[in-house]
Design a protein around this motif. Sequence first.
Motif, PDB file in Angstrom:
ATOM      1  N   PHE A  80      -7.397  -4.921   7.182  1.00 24.94           N
ATOM      2  CA  PHE A  80      -6.071  -4.662   7.698  1.00 24.94           C
ATOM      3  C   PHE A  80      -5.520  -5.788   8.544  1.00 24.94           C
ATOM      4  N   THR A  81      -6.244  -6.927   8.606  1.00 19.56           N
ATOM      5  CA  THR A  81      -5.645  -8.098   9.232  1.00 19.56           C
ATOM      6  C   THR A  81      -4.496  -8.629   8.391  1.00 19.56           C
ATOM      7  N   VAL A  82      -4.359  -8.175   7.148  1.00 20.08           N
ATOM      8  CA  VAL A  82      -3.223  -8.616   6.339  1.00 20.08           C
ATOM      9  C   VAL A  82      -1.941  -7.921   6.756  1.00 20.08           C
ATOM     10  N   MET A  83      -2.042  -6.902   7.618  1.00 23.75           N
ATOM     11  CA  MET A  83      -0.873  -6.166   8.069  1.00 23.75           C
ATOM     12  C   MET A  83      -0.779  -6.282   9.591  1.00 23.75           C
ATOM     13  N   LYS A  84       0.379  -6.541  10.109  1.00 23.67           N
ATOM     14  CA  LYS A  84       0.538  -6.632  11.551  1.00 23.67           C
ATOM     15  C   LYS A  84       0.982  -5.284  12.113  1.00 23.67           C
ATOM     16  N   ASP A  85       0.680  -5.101  13.397  1.00 22.21           N
ATOM     17  CA  ASP A  85       1.153  -3.921  14.123  1.00 22.21           C
ATOM     18  C   ASP A  85       0.720  -2.611  13.472  1.00 22.21           C
ATOM     19  N   VAL A  86      -0.513  -2.578  12.954  1.00 19.71           N
ATOM     20  CA  VAL A  86      -1.037  -1.332  12.377  1.00 19.71           C
ATOM     21  C   VAL A  86      -1.988  -0.707  13.383  1.00 19.71           C
ATOM     22  N   SER A  87      -1.747   0.535  13.739  1.00 17.51           N
ATOM     23  CA  SER A  87      -2.529   1.170  14.794  1.00 17.51           C
ATOM     24  C   SER A  87      -3.945   1.482  14.323  1.00 17.51           C
ATOM     25  N   SER A  88      -4.836   1.683  15.290  1.00 18.11           N
ATOM     26  CA  SER A  88      -6.226   2.009  14.956  1.00 18.11           C
ATOM     27  C   SER A  88      -6.324   3.356  14.251  1.00 18.11           C
ATOM     28  N   ASP A  89      -5.389   4.273  14.546  1.00 12.85           N
ATOM     29  CA  ASP A  89      -5.392   5.560  13.852  1.00 12.85           C
ATOM     30  C   ASP A  89      -5.214   5.374  12.353  1.00 12.85           C
ATOM     31  N   VAL A  90      -4.269   4.517  11.977  1.00  9.76           N
ATOM     32  CA  VAL A  90      -4.003   4.281  10.559  1.00  9.76           C
ATOM     33  C   VAL A  90      -5.203   3.608   9.902  1.00  9.76           C
ATOM     34  N   VAL A  91      -5.789   2.631  10.600  1.00  9.85           N
ATOM     35  CA  VAL A  91      -6.972   1.961  10.056  1.00  9.85           C
ATOM     36  C   VAL A  91      -8.081   2.973   9.797  1.00  9.85           C
ATOM     37  N   GLU A  92      -8.282   3.887  10.753  1.00  6.29           N
ATOM     38  CA  GLU A  92      -9.337   4.891  10.615  1.00  6.29           C
ATOM     39  C   GLU A  92      -9.124   5.762   9.392  1.00  6.29           C
ATOM     40  N   LEU A 135       3.651   6.434  10.559  1.00  2.00           N
ATOM     41  CA  LEU A 135       2.447   6.404   9.727  1.00  2.00           C
ATOM     42  C   LEU A 135       1.245   7.080  10.378  1.00  2.00           C
ATOM     43  N   PRO A 136       0.967   6.848  11.664  1.00  2.00           N
ATOM     44  CA  PRO A 136      -0.189   7.561  12.245  1.00  2.00           C
ATOM     45  C   PRO A 136      -0.065   9.068  12.103  1.00  2.00           C
ATOM     46  N   THR A 137       1.129   9.612  12.348  1.00  2.00           N
ATOM     47  CA  THR A 137       1.339  11.048  12.205  1.00  2.00           C
ATOM     48  C   THR A 137       1.160  11.494  10.763  1.00  2.00           C
ATOM     49  N   VAL A 138       1.675  10.697   9.809  1.00  2.00           N
ATOM     50  CA  VAL A 138       1.544  11.031   8.390  1.00  2.00           C
ATOM     51  C   VAL A 138       0.083  11.107   7.987  1.00  2.00           C
ATOM     52  N   PHE A 139      -0.700  10.111   8.396  1.00  6.11           N
ATOM     53  CA  PHE A 139      -2.109  10.110   8.016  1.00  6.11           C
ATOM     54  C   PHE A 139      -2.859  11.274   8.645  1.00  6.11           C
ATOM     55  N   ASP A 161      -1.573  14.168   9.524  1.00  5.53           N
ATOM     56  CA  ASP A 161      -1.127  15.400   8.864  1.00  5.53           C
ATOM     57  C   ASP A 161      -1.775  15.556   7.491  1.00  5.53           C
ATOM     58  N   CYS A 162      -1.832  14.447   6.732  1.00  4.45           N
ATOM     59  CA  CYS A 162      -2.484  14.490   5.414  1.00  4.45           C
ATOM     60  C   CYS A 162      -3.943  14.917   5.541  1.00  4.45           C
ATOM     61  N   ALA A 163      -4.653  14.292   6.473  1.00  2.00           N
ATOM     62  CA  ALA A 163      -6.074  14.583   6.641  1.00  2.00           C
ATOM     63  C   ALA A 163      -6.284  16.026   7.080  1.00  2.00           C
ATOM     64  N   ASP A 164      -5.514  16.467   8.053  1.00  2.00           N
ATOM     65  CA  ASP A 164      -5.664  17.842   8.534  1.00  2.00           C
ATOM     66  C   ASP A 164      -5.405  18.843   7.403  1.00  2.00           C
ATOM     67  N   TYR A 165      -4.379  18.580   6.597  1.00  2.00           N
ATOM     68  CA  TYR A 165      -4.063  19.476   5.492  1.00  2.00           C
ATOM     69  C   TYR A 165      -5.230  19.536   4.506  1.00  2.00           C
ATOM     70  N   LEU A 166      -5.789  18.374   4.158  1.00  2.00           N
ATOM     71  CA  LEU A 166      -6.856  18.335   3.158  1.00  2.00           C
ATOM     72  C   LEU A 166      -8.141  18.975   3.664  1.00  2.00           C
ATOM     73  N   PHE A 167      -8.462  18.797   4.948  1.00  2.00           N
ATOM     74  CA  PHE A 167      -9.614  19.514   5.502  1.00  2.00           C
ATOM     75  C   PHE A 167      -9.412  21.026   5.341  1.00  2.00           C
ATOM     76  N   GLY A 168      -8.168  21.477   5.527  1.00  2.00           N
ATOM     77  CA  GLY A 168      -7.870  22.891   5.352  1.00  2.00           C
ATOM     78  C   GLY A 168      -8.033  23.349   3.910  1.00  2.00           C
ATOM     79  N   VAL A 169      -7.614  22.521   2.948  1.00  2.00           N
ATOM     80  CA  VAL A 169      -7.763  22.861   1.535  1.00  2.00           C
ATOM     81  C   VAL A 169      -9.245  22.961   1.164  1.00  2.00           C
TER      82      VAL A 169
END
Length: 414
Positions: A79-91, A195-199, A201-209
């Motif tokens: 993710f060094t190819v992208m600037k200003d990407v939070s650690s949440d998104v990287v995770e 993006l951090p919120t999107v990721f 939300d996606c993860a939480d939803y899939l854990f629920g599924v």
Amino acid sequence: MTATAESPAAPVDLFSPDLIADPFAGYARMREQAPVLTGSFMGGPPMWLATRYEDVRRVLTDPLFLNNPASVPGAGSRFTVMKDVSSDVVEYLSGKLIEIDGDDHLRLRRLVSKAFTARRVAMLRPRIEEITGTLLDRMAEAGRDGTPVDLVGSFCFELPATVICELVGIDAADRADWYAWGRALMAPMEHAEILPTVFRDCADYLFGVIAARRAEPRDDLVTALVEVQEDDGDRLTDREMVKLVFTLVIAGHETTMNLIGNSVLALLEHPDQLALLREDPSRWPQAVLELMRLGPTQFGNPRYPAEDVELGGVRIPAGAPVLPLILSANTDPRRFGCPERLDIGRETGTGHLGFGQGAHYCLGAPLALQEAEVALHALFTRFPDLCLAVPREEIPWVLRTGFTAVAELPLRLG
């Protein structure tokens, strides 16, 4: 004389307006300038760009080029190819199937591949045709009296998104959220703040599924993965399942969406090729392969050499990111005659690199090709007088991460 990584030419901006507007000309200039250049995208530091077919194919197939930079000492993060990407998104992004190497990749790919066997994809065809017909009915209603209809918003996005959600097991009531998340993820520069919120939300939803399928199994991919987890063979963690499903849902509709939109425009611009398809519909499978060669995939994920390597006469140090320029390879005259010409009779086969190549060849390629074939055939059959509603030069293009595609495609249905 071999070039070195210490003396690169001026970096190429892969998101430059000129390259987005005319990628064929831009890549032709790059290929003839050098087989390997430096460039960047999304504000990141320079990477090495492989421009010619043989070099791109090597980057995709040679096990020396790794997908996970953590496997190479000193490589840093992908993710060094992208600037200003939070650690949440990287995770949430790290460790997806496309970024795993070796035995772990083979294990996970083998599990997911069960959803994309030729038999299962063929069984999906009637449902794909049904969804296509419903969407075309809506288009016909919206386009009454000559009102322009945007094909991307009304058809290209919804068809593959609906198919992949059904395959995975996303309930119909929840798909509006997935469609919104998908749009945000396909244009990360425009939605960076959410993006951090999107990721999450996606993860939480899939854990629920996953939890729901343990309690009440269904005939879908999540259930199949849960059953694998419970067997004595290869085991999956819940987190691995989340990343696998996330990758399939997002990637599973982005490629197809872009392929359908770009293909409609290409065929309207090449009426002679469209006439051949009208005369002989059995040509559609071959035509879709040729259309995929010419886009929408612009480049793949960066790869990282496990040791110092020479590529295209350039010495590249271990761990340096190398970006395979797929569209440049697919229009390389060293591999394809008259490469920028759409020719539905061309024996493209698996020679093009639009779905990648080697161990990471796109698992969903058969499904994407079938969806595009069904969609394009049905669209041009239902609306034989289909035409552009605006001049060609007014059609907006967008460069999403790795894809060049029409952002909107206003059409009159005739």
